[in-house]
Enzyme design. Structure first.
Site, short mmCIF file in Angstrom:
data_model
loop_
_atom_site.label_atom_id
_atom_site.label_comp_id
_atom_site.label_asym_id
_atom_site.label_seq_id
_atom_site.Cartn_x
_atom_site.Cartn_y
_atom_site.Cartn_z
N CYS A 2 53.18 42.66 33.98
CA CYS A 2 51.83 42.16 33.93
C CYS A 2 51.18 42.32 32.54
O CYS A 2 50.41 41.47 32.15
CB CYS A 2 51.03 42.91 34.98
SG CYS A 2 49.36 42.38 35.16
N ARG A 27 44.74 45.18 34.85
CA ARG A 27 45.42 43.98 35.30
C ARG A 27 46.26 44.23 36.56
O ARG A 27 46.70 43.29 37.21
CB ARG A 27 46.32 43.45 34.17
CG ARG A 27 45.55 42.98 32.96
CD ARG A 27 46.46 42.76 31.77
NE ARG A 27 47.33 41.62 31.95
CZ ARG A 27 47.12 40.41 31.47
NH1 ARG A 27 46.02 40.16 30.78
NH2 ARG A 27 47.98 39.43 31.65
N TRP A 74 54.17 44.65 37.11
CA TRP A 74 53.83 44.36 38.50
C TRP A 74 55.06 43.70 39.09
O TRP A 74 55.47 42.63 38.66
CB TRP A 74 52.62 43.42 38.55
CG TRP A 74 52.10 43.11 39.92
CD1 TRP A 74 51.34 43.91 40.72
CD2 TRP A 74 52.31 41.89 40.65
NE1 TRP A 74 51.05 43.25 41.90
CE2 TRP A 74 51.63 42.01 41.88
CE3 TRP A 74 52.99 40.71 40.38
CZ2 TRP A 74 51.62 41.00 42.83
CZ3 TRP A 74 52.99 39.70 41.33
CH2 TRP A 74 52.30 39.86 42.55
N ASN A 99 56.67 39.16 30.53
CA ASN A 99 55.80 38.73 31.63
C ASN A 99 56.28 37.38 32.10
O ASN A 99 56.70 36.55 31.29
CB ASN A 99 54.34 38.60 31.17
CG ASN A 99 53.65 39.93 31.06
OD1 ASN A 99 54.18 40.96 31.46
ND2 ASN A 99 52.44 39.92 30.51
N GLY A 100 56.20 37.12 33.40
CA GLY A 100 56.58 35.82 33.93
C GLY A 100 57.78 35.90 34.85
O GLY A 100 58.17 36.98 35.29
N GLU A 483 34.58 34.97 50.98
CA GLU A 483 34.65 35.86 49.82
C GLU A 483 34.39 37.31 50.22
O GLU A 483 35.04 38.24 49.73
CB GLU A 483 33.63 35.41 48.77
CG GLU A 483 33.48 36.32 47.56
CD GLU A 483 34.73 36.47 46.73
OE1 GLU A 483 34.72 37.33 45.83
OE2 GLU A 483 35.73 35.76 46.96
N LYS A 487 37.06 40.34 49.64
CA LYS A 487 36.74 41.57 48.91
C LYS A 487 37.07 42.80 49.76
O LYS A 487 37.61 43.78 49.26
CB LYS A 487 35.26 41.58 48.51
CG LYS A 487 34.91 40.67 47.37
CD LYS A 487 35.53 41.15 46.06
CE LYS A 487 35.59 40.04 45.04
NZ LYS A 487 36.66 39.06 45.28
N GLU A 490 40.85 43.22 49.96
CA GLU A 490 41.45 43.52 48.67
C GLU A 490 41.37 45.00 48.32
O GLU A 490 42.35 45.57 47.83
CB GLU A 490 40.73 42.73 47.56
CG GLU A 490 41.19 41.32 47.36
CD GLU A 490 40.47 40.66 46.20
OE1 GLU A 490 41.15 40.06 45.35
OE2 GLU A 490 39.23 40.73 46.14
N HIS A 506 35.68 28.73 69.28
CA HIS A 506 36.95 27.98 69.24
C HIS A 506 38.14 28.90 68.97
O HIS A 506 39.18 28.43 68.51
CB HIS A 506 36.87 26.86 68.21
CG HIS A 506 35.84 25.83 68.53
ND1 HIS A 506 35.97 24.95 69.58
CD2 HIS A 506 34.63 25.56 67.95
CE1 HIS A 506 34.89 24.17 69.63
NE2 HIS A 506 34.07 24.52 68.66
N LYS A 605 45.41 41.43 38.04
CA LYS A 605 44.20 40.74 37.61
C LYS A 605 44.50 39.31 37.16
O LYS A 605 43.83 38.37 37.58
CB LYS A 605 43.54 41.51 36.47
CG LYS A 605 42.22 40.89 35.98
CD LYS A 605 41.16 40.96 37.04
CE LYS A 605 39.83 40.41 36.55
NZ LYS A 605 38.83 40.38 37.62
#
Length: 610
Positions: A2, A27, A74, A99-100, A483, A487, A490, A506, A605
């Site tokens: 990361c 991050r 990460w 990274n990647g 949202e 939160k 998370e 429903h 992040k």
């Protein structure tokens, strides 16, 4: 992924690398490591867990050197183990951080095994280290070996490489993942984020797609995708050290929640100074680009996607334009019906979100050239790939869970809706003045919502022992319910879902019982009476209600119904004000549960992998 930092200097770089890795902790990561060229050897320290543990190990081993690289990982390929942590070393000579994701790593692994290389990790990254070493063994320079190797890689990468045989050189490459070069006096740096090097320099070069770079103590050379030398503009970063420090707050998330009045004011400043929603806010040729737009397509991920969902209501209501909102990772893999008069809007805090960047590329490949990005990081990849851009002015956002980036994105999207409405004759001077006045009063309303923190914190005790929660909203506040649920899950790890309140009967109503807290966003708007009916549906099933109601909504506490009154209804910008209480609820619930607020497990992040 990361985080990457590298340095070459006429001083010991280990303190620089450690400081940089600490500044990249926000991050998200699960292991950290660094490698330095010391004399004729490459020395490495890696640890799972926090940077502080790696720092202690480096100090115990007396690690020092004038050339080195560091990384926070990460996990993507392979578990969270020391052997999978970066840097990776090939043949005891060459060290690399990455990274990647390398998509053809399996094919390259078999090829390199046939060439005699052995693998110590489960990562795709180790393949790249061995591949560069292979070309070095054939006589290529370090830069030349890197340039040959990356041409055989499929996927996304940011790379920094050192070699004991070339102790005066640090090389780097970038494709699909952010990487920049920092320019110092008698020292130079590479990093995935300017925050990693801001204590040493503010002068940076943002590498572009396909670039490679060679750094020495005295200079930097950058090469384009064809390996020919290129000139890249030097930027002076405005990231301040103060923005990267906690100050009086317990966590960056708390700090960033409380910075929202200032961030919103700064983001709205250009609009207010202009005295209106001029299309020029989005770029010099914005009036021409927006003039005959027939529809809007918004592409984003995570929290930014929810900002786009709010914007759909605004764009259709204020501008009278059809608007679609897609999750970027879904859009890029479906057949789309291209319309040259459709405006493509991408939203990304970092400007480097890989799925959003790839969705933008896909849209452009289909013939869409009316592109606008909303972003918080100047000169990042997505704005550079877009014709128009609106930079939010949220400042550095360190907490993994986005807060002030979300609300400032909403201001940018509101400005777009009104600008489009003005262009199309849907917004006259009187309505524009009224909307401008609502925007002018927004920071004050948000501050009033922040003042409710003690009341919201008192609710956390009721949420902390629960395993599930439901968030309800209607209209423009339905995305705020989504949202709020995001939160909570998370950072507190409570399973939470957001629903349109009208959908209760429903299906979701089957989940409601005395152990399922239900959060309701109840502004004093046209749907208030409908929301009140939905609340009665929950109460009839024994559910406990936690209601965020406007001061003028005529709600009161009763058995099983807890009410916190936010400021009086603020009109079209109400979703921004109601975002504050759900952020605070998630934060204080996480505190009560003892979770890591700023670095939630398994998350990062800046998401620069698919």
């Amino acid at each position: 992924m990361c985080g990457i930092v590298g340095a070459i200097a006429n001083r010991d770089v280990v303190p620089l690398l450690v400081d940089g890795l600490k500044r990249l902790e926000y991050r998200g990561y699960d292991s950290a490591g660094l490698a330095v060229v010391a004399g004729e050897t490459v020395r490495r320290v890696r640890r799972t867990g926090r940077v502080s543990e790696m720092e202690a190990a480096a100090a115990a081993e007396g690690l020092h050197g004038h050339l080195g690289i560091g990384h926070t990982r990460w996990a993507t390929h392979g578990g969270v183990t020391e052997s999978n942590a970066h840097p990776h070393i090939s043949a005891g000579e060459l060290a690399l951080v990455h990274n990647g994701i390398i998509e053809n790593h399996e094919q390259q692994r078999e090829r390199l095994r046939a060439l005699g290389y052995t693998f110590e990790s489960q990562t795709d990254t180790e393949v790249v280290a061995h591949l560069i070493h292979h070309y070095r063994a054939q006589g290529a320079s370090l830069l030349g070996a890197l340039q040959r190797a990356v041409k055989e890689l499929h996927g996304a990468y940011a790379l920094a490489v050192v070699d004991r045989r070339d102790p005066g050189t640090l090389v780097a490459a970038r494709m699909g993942c952010p990487l920049l070069v920092g320019l110092g006096e008698g020292e130079n740096f590479v990093a995935s984020d300017v925050s990693a090097i801001v204590s040493a320099t503010r002068r940076v070069i943002f590498l572009e797609e396909g670039d490679t770079a060679e750094l020495t103590c005295t200079g930097v050379r950058v090469f384009g995708a064809s390996d020919a030398p290129v000139e890249r503009e030097v930027h002076v970063s405005d990231v301040s050290l103060a923005s990267l420090e906690l100050g009086p707050y317990r966590h960056f998330m708390q700090k960033e929640i409380h910075e929202q009045p200032r961030a919103l004011s700064d983001t709205a400043e250009g609009i207010l100074d202009a005295g209106g929603f001029d299309p020029a806010l989005f770029g010099k040729d914005a009036a021409a680009v927006l003039a005959d737009v027939e529809s809007v397509q918004i592409l984003a991920c995570g929290t930014s996607y929810y900002a786009g969902m709010v914007a759909r209501y605004w764009i259709e209501d204020i501008a009278g334009l059809p608007c679609a909102v897609d999750i970027a990772s879904e859009y890029r893999y479906r057949k789309v019906i291209a319309n040259p008069k459709q405006l493509i809007v991408t939203i990304s805090q970092s400007g480097e979100t890989l799925d959003t960047m790839e969705a933008l590329k896909y849209a452009k490949a289909q013939g869409h050239d009316r592109t606008l990005s909303i972003c918080n990081v100047p000169e990042s990849a997505i704005p550079r790939a877009s014709r128009l851009v609106f930079y939010t002015r949220a400042g550095a956002e360190i907490g993994v869970a986005s807060t002030k980036a979300f609300t400032t994105q909403l201001v940018a999207l509101f400005a777009l809706a009104v600008a489009l409405g003005r262009q199309r004759g849907q917004v006259d001077g009187a309505r524009e003045a009224a909307l401008l006045d609502e925007l002018r009063h927004l920071p004050g309303s948000v501050q009033h919502a922040l003042n409710l923190e003690p009341q919201i914190a008192s609710w956390a005790a009721a949420f902390a022992p629960r395993q599930h929660a439901l968030f309800l909203g209607r209209g423009t506040h339905y995305p705020i319910a989504l949202e709020g649920a995001l939160k909570l899950k998370e950072i507190s790890y409570i399973h939470a879902e957001g629903y349109p309140a009208g959908e209760l009967k429903h299906g979701p109503l089957a989940l409601v019982d005395t152990q399922m807290p239900v959060v309701v966003i109840a502004p004093n708007d046209a749907l208030l009476e409908k929301v009140k009916s939905n609340i009665q549906e929950v109460r009839a099933r024994g559910g406990e209600m936690f209601v965020f109601a406007d001061a003028d909504s005529r709600f009161s506490d009763s058995e099983g119904v807890h009410v916190i009154r936010t400021p009086r209804h603020v009109g079209v910008l109400s979703p921004i004000v109601h975002a504050i209480p759900v952020q605070l609820l998630a934060y204080h619930t996480a505190l009560a549960r003892g979770t890591d607020v700023d670095k939630p497990r398994n998350l990062a992040k800046s998401v620069t992998v698919e």
